[in-house]
Design a protein around this motif. Structure first.
Motif, mmCIF file in Angstrom:
data_model
loop_
_atom_site.group_PDB
_atom_site.id
_atom_site.type_symbol
_atom_site.label_atom_id
_atom_site.label_comp_id
_atom_site.label_asym_id
_atom_site.label_seq_id
_atom_site.Cartn_x
_atom_site.Cartn_y
_atom_site.Cartn_z
ATOM 1 N N LEU A 32 0.824 -1.210 0.000
ATOM 2 C CA LEU A 32 0.000 0.000 0.000
ATOM 3 C C LEU A 32 0.861 1.265 0.000
ATOM 4 O O LEU A 32 0.551 2.233 -0.712
ATOM 5 N N GLY A 33 1.931 1.272 0.777
ATOM 6 C CA GLY A 33 2.802 2.443 0.822
ATOM 7 C C GLY A 33 3.460 2.714 -0.520
ATOM 8 O O GLY A 33 3.491 3.856 -0.995
ATOM 9 N N ALA A 34 3.962 1.671 -1.168
ATOM 10 C CA ALA A 34 4.581 1.848 -2.483
ATOM 11 C C ALA A 34 3.548 2.278 -3.516
ATOM 12 O O ALA A 34 3.809 3.146 -4.356
ATOM 13 N N SER A 35 2.356 1.696 -3.440
ATOM 14 C CA SER A 35 1.289 2.063 -4.378
ATOM 15 C C SER A 35 0.863 3.506 -4.188
ATOM 16 O O SER A 35 0.630 4.240 -5.160
ATOM 17 N N LEU A 36 0.754 3.944 -2.951
ATOM 18 C CA LEU A 36 0.387 5.338 -2.674
ATOM 19 C C LEU A 36 1.470 6.303 -3.155
ATOM 20 O O LEU A 36 1.149 7.368 -3.688
ATOM 21 N N ALA A 37 2.723 5.922 -2.973
ATOM 22 C CA ALA A 37 3.813 6.791 -3.453
ATOM 23 C C ALA A 37 3.727 6.955 -4.953
ATOM 24 O O ALA A 37 3.830 8.083 -5.467
ATOM 25 N N VAL A 38 3.502 5.864 -5.675
ATOM 26 C CA VAL A 38 3.374 5.945 -7.139
ATOM 27 C C VAL A 38 2.127 6.730 -7.516
ATOM 28 O O VAL A 38 2.151 7.564 -8.421
#
Length: 98
Positions: A88-94
């Protein structure tokens, strides 16, 4: 029996036998410690080889966006955060960079 059924059955056996043999052999064979360590690392290497090209192609015109998402995932995983939170954190950053 139809010929197609026999061909499908033979193809299934030819595929299944090589996959089943290691399950019976590995339990009986004792490997040196370095081989066991190497075998435990293979899934991580394969996962990295599958994921990294996707990281670079998130936005083909801007590969840095995928790299930032990958770096966020690496940083979160270093802190041993649950895998769902890492994704979720990586997806939100992207998402916010797009």
């Amino acid at each position: 029996m139809p010929r197609a059924f026999i061909i499908i059955l033979c193809m299934a056996l030819v595929t299944m036998i090589p996959r089943m043999i290691p399950a019976f052999i590995v339990e009986r064979v004792r490997f040196p410690e370095w081989v066991n360590h190497w075998l435990h690392v293979i899934p991580y290497a394969a996962l990295g080889a599958l994921i990294f090209p996707g990281v670079l192609s998130v936005v083909p015109e801007k590969p840095w966006i995928g790299l930032v998402g990958g770096i966020v995932a690496i940083i979160l995983s270093i802190f041993r955060i649950h895998i769902v939170a890492v994704v979720l954190g990586a997806s939100l950053a992207v998402f916010f960079l797009i």
